[in-house]
Enzyme design. Structure first.
Site, PDB file in Angstrom:
ATOM      1  N   GLY A   4       2.144   2.429  -2.694  1.00 41.30           N
ATOM      2  CA  GLY A   4       2.080   3.011  -4.040  1.00 41.30           C
ATOM      3  C   GLY A   4       2.813   2.129  -5.050  1.00 41.30           C
ATOM      4  N   THR A   5       2.873   0.848  -4.731  1.00 43.47           N
ATOM      5  CA  THR A   5       3.550  -0.131  -5.599  1.00 43.47           C
ATOM      6  C   THR A   5       3.031  -0.068  -7.031  1.00 43.47           C
ATOM      7  OG1 THR A   5       3.402  -1.550  -3.641  1.00 43.47           O
ATOM      8  CG2 THR A   5       4.250  -2.555  -5.659  1.00 43.47           C
ATOM      9  N   THR A   6       1.700  -0.056  -7.172  1.00 39.70           N
ATOM     10  CA  THR A   6       1.066  -0.084  -8.490  1.00 39.70           C
ATOM     11  C   THR A   6       1.521   1.126  -9.313  1.00 39.70           C
ATOM     12  OG1 THR A   6      -0.830  -0.926  -7.251  1.00 39.70           O
ATOM     13  CG2 THR A   6      -1.187  -0.448  -9.584  1.00 39.70           C
ATOM     14  N   TRP A   7       1.560   2.254  -8.661  1.00 40.24           N
ATOM     15  CA  TRP A   7       1.974   3.509  -9.294  1.00 40.24           C
ATOM     16  C   TRP A   7       3.422   3.409  -9.774  1.00 40.24           C
ATOM     17  CZ3 TRP A   7       2.906   8.634  -6.144  1.00 40.24           C
ATOM     18  CH2 TRP A   7       3.060   9.721  -7.030  1.00 40.24           C
ATOM     19  N   ARG A  47      -7.798   3.301  -5.098  1.00 40.50           N
ATOM     20  CA  ARG A  47      -8.869   3.745  -4.203  1.00 40.50           C
ATOM     21  C   ARG A  47      -9.014   5.253  -4.280  1.00 40.50           C
ATOM     22  NH1 ARG A  47      -9.710   5.425   1.184  1.00 40.50           N
ATOM     23  NH2 ARG A  47      -7.459   5.663   1.411  1.00 40.50           N
ATOM     24  N   HIS A  55       7.717  -7.629  -2.133  1.00 39.73           N
ATOM     25  CA  HIS A  55       7.311  -7.011  -0.867  1.00 39.73           C
ATOM     26  C   HIS A  55       8.206  -7.497   0.282  1.00 39.73           C
ATOM     27  CE1 HIS A  55       3.848  -4.698  -1.916  1.00 39.73           C
ATOM     28  NE2 HIS A  55       3.000  -5.677  -2.070  1.00 39.73           N
ATOM     29  N   LYS A  70       0.800  -1.231   0.000  1.00 39.13           N
ATOM     30  CA  LYS A  70       0.000   0.000   0.000  1.00 39.13           C
ATOM     31  C   LYS A  70       0.836   1.287   0.000  1.00 39.13           C
ATOM     32  CE  LYS A  70      -3.089  -1.475  -0.805  1.00 39.13           C
ATOM     33  NZ  LYS A  70      -3.129  -2.330  -2.023  1.00 39.13           N
ATOM     34  N   SER A 112      -4.934   2.645   4.075  1.00 38.58           N
ATOM     35  CA  SER A 112      -5.032   2.029   2.751  1.00 38.58           C
ATOM     36  C   SER A 112      -5.107   0.502   2.882  1.00 38.58           C
ATOM     37  CB  SER A 112      -3.820   2.446   1.914  1.00 38.58           C
ATOM     38  OG  SER A 112      -3.921   1.936   0.620  1.00 38.58           O
ATOM     39  N   ARG A 133       5.651   4.739   2.475  1.00 40.28           N
ATOM     40  CA  ARG A 133       4.642   5.789   2.627  1.00 40.28           C
ATOM     41  C   ARG A 133       4.419   6.002   4.109  1.00 40.28           C
ATOM     42  NH1 ARG A 133      -1.434   4.769   0.133  1.00 40.28           N
ATOM     43  NH2 ARG A 133      -2.100   6.944   0.124  1.00 40.28           N
TER      44      ARG A 133
HETATM   45  P1  A3P Z   1      -5.118   4.621  -1.158  1.00 40.04           P
HETATM   46  O1  A3P Z   1      -5.760   3.387  -0.605  1.00 40.04           O
HETATM   47  O2  A3P Z   1      -4.655   5.556  -0.084  1.00 40.04           O
HETATM   48  O3  A3P Z   1      -5.931   5.297  -2.183  1.00 40.04           O
HETATM   49  P2  A3P Z   1      -0.128  -0.405  -3.594  1.00 40.04           P
HETATM   50  O4  A3P Z   1      -0.051  -0.143  -5.054  1.00 40.04           O
HETATM   51  O5  A3P Z   1       1.210  -0.470  -2.935  1.00 40.04           O
HETATM   52  O6  A3P Z   1      -0.999  -1.555  -3.287  1.00 40.04           O
HETATM   53  O7  A3P Z   1      -0.772   0.905  -2.951  1.00 40.04           O
HETATM   54  C1  A3P Z   1      -2.083   1.258  -3.228  1.00 40.04           C
HETATM   55  C2  A3P Z   1      -2.258   2.710  -2.899  1.00 40.04           C
HETATM   56  O8  A3P Z   1      -1.681   3.491  -3.939  1.00 40.04           O
HETATM   57  C3  A3P Z   1      -3.723   3.096  -2.833  1.00 40.04           C
HETATM   58  O9  A3P Z   1      -3.775   4.163  -1.900  1.00 40.04           O
HETATM   59  C4  A3P Z   1      -3.970   3.517  -4.258  1.00 40.04           C
HETATM   60  O10 A3P Z   1      -5.114   4.296  -4.433  1.00 40.04           O
HETATM   61  C5  A3P Z   1      -2.699   4.293  -4.538  1.00 40.04           C
HETATM   62  N1  A3P Z   1      -2.423   4.419  -5.973  1.00 40.04           N
HETATM   63  C6  A3P Z   1      -2.676   3.533  -6.960  1.00 40.04           C
HETATM   64  N2  A3P Z   1      -2.316   4.021  -8.140  1.00 40.04           N
HETATM   65  C7  A3P Z   1      -1.818   5.252  -7.921  1.00 40.04           C
HETATM   66  C8  A3P Z   1      -1.296   6.275  -8.788  1.00 40.04           C
HETATM   67  N3  A3P Z   1      -1.222   6.094 -10.077  1.00 40.04           N
HETATM   68  N4  A3P Z   1      -0.879   7.427  -8.203  1.00 40.04           N
HETATM   69  C9  A3P Z   1      -0.959   7.608  -6.880  1.00 40.04           C
HETATM   70  N5  A3P Z   1      -1.465   6.699  -6.018  1.00 40.04           N
HETATM   71  C10 A3P Z   1      -1.887   5.529  -6.527  1.00 40.04           C
END
Ligand code: A3P
Length: 331
Positions: free
Chosen positions: A83-86, A297, A145, A81, A175, A167
């Site tokens: 911001g891995t996906t980002w 989210r 992770h 959580k 999150s 984070r």
């Molecule tokens: P929130 O739940 O606070 O919205 P992970 O990718 O590590 O699982 O983390 C997920 C968190 O990153 C979530 O936070 C998600 O909404 C946020 N996130 C996903 N894509 C993002 C992006 N492109 N830019 C910024 N935050 C992003």
């Protein structure tokens, strides 16, 4: 006591199928401290100082045993959580920018970032004990992770580059609470219950603080190989941070790319607003069974203020201060 009926096995997502554990896994797990996982129907085990979910244990063991790092490898490491996906989207776009100059045909428009940049321990080493990684083009880009301590010896001994993202603990917790509630087959965890576990360190790949510290220490000792990033800083100064990442990975933006606006193109492509509204990320599931939309989210800094009480904030701040006292780390 559970009075509900269990759903038929075929409808249970893979990330919950604890019954499929290998014998090796069961043997390792049997001697470890165990707690119920946040999603339910699954367990967390304290392995090498970190809480690993039972369904991931086979992958963790195989990754540690068989992974052969190359000096050119790039590994994105994160606390869940953070911001891995980002950052997966950003690193993929950055490293492949020459291959995909036409952003209207970019793979991120049709594939979730987790498909393009798989987790070593839960996507690659879980299905097949020794996966075939030959299809990965140079430089190979993976994610994990696991804490620094638990990375395979070959990764630590190699010259590979690790980009670590974390984070602030309050947003990370909120999150994670939302995410695990979304993955539950029924009901939700109370915020208080989850908060208690998080503070005790009992969270996915937690304790959160030990995870952050493991990479922080290494990034100080070995800045050539480990870049330590924070979600908040990425949000605040995205262009500065992206240029920093590009330089660290040995692929800085050229003056021509700067003039063409490639930095901002990558950031727009990977922005929350763009990725979260793509059809591929609004529907569908990963091979692990996780719904794609669960990774998008809100994407904001400071959402914890909408959930945590003043006492909770004070408690998390106190733990964080104590744990990070010896460091310059601040969130
Ligand atoms: P929130 O739940 O606070 O919205 P992970 O990718 O590590 O699982 O983390 C997920 C968190 O990153 C979530 O936070 C998600 O909404 C946020 N996130 C996903 N894509 C993002 C992006 N492109 N830019 C910024 N935050 C992003």
């Amino acid at each position: 006591m559970h009075t509900h009926q269990s759903p038929p096995p075929s409808s249970i997502p893979k990330y919950l199928q604890e019954n499929d554990l290998t014998q090796e896994c069961r043997d390792v797990i049997s001697s470890l401290p165990t707690e119920e996982d946040w999603v339910g129907s699954n367990h967390l085990h304290l392995f090498q100082g970190f809480w690993i979910i039972s369904t991931c244990m086979a992958g963790v063991l195989a990754f540690q045993k068989y992974f052969q790092a190359r000096d050119t490898d790039i590994i994105l490491a994160t606390t869940p959580k953070a911001g891995t996906t980002w950052l997966k989207a950003i690193l993929f776009s950055l490293l492949n920018r020459v291959h995909y100059p036409d952003l209207l045909k970019h793979p991120l428009l049709t594939s979730n970032p987790h498909v393009l940049v798989p987790f070593l321990e839960t996507d690659l080493y879980i299905e097949n004990q020794v996966p075939d990684l030959t299809s990965f083009v140079y430089p190979r880009l993976f994610s994990t992770h696991l804490s620094y301590n638990s990375l395979p010896t070959s990764a630590k001994a190699s010259n590979c580059k690790i980009v670590y993202l974390c984070r602030n603990p309050k947003d990370t917790f909120v999150s994670l609470w939302h995410f695990t509630n979304k993955l539950k087959l029924r009901g939700t965890n109370s915020l208080e219950e989850a908060f208690d576990k998080f503070c005790r360190g009992v969270s996915l790949y937690g304790p959160y603080w030990d995870h952050v510290l493991s990479f922080w220490k290494e990034s100080i000792e070995n800045p050539q190989n480990i870049l330590f990033l924070k979600y908040e800083k990425m949000k605040e100064q995205p262009t500065y941070e992206l240029r920093k990442v590009a330089e660290f990975l040995g692929c800085p933006f050229t003056p021509e790319e700067e003039a063409k606006g490639v930095v901002n193109d990558i950031l727009s492509l990977c922005s929350f607003d763009n990725l979260s509204t793509l059809e591929v990320n609004k529907s569908g599931k990963l091979s692990s069974g996780h719904p794609n939309e669960a990774f998008f989210r809100l994407g904001k800094v400071g959402d914890y203020t909408n959930y945590l009480t003043a006492e909770m904030v004070e408690k998390l701040d106190r733990i964080t201060e104590e744990k990070f006292r010896e460091t310059q780390l601040k969130f």
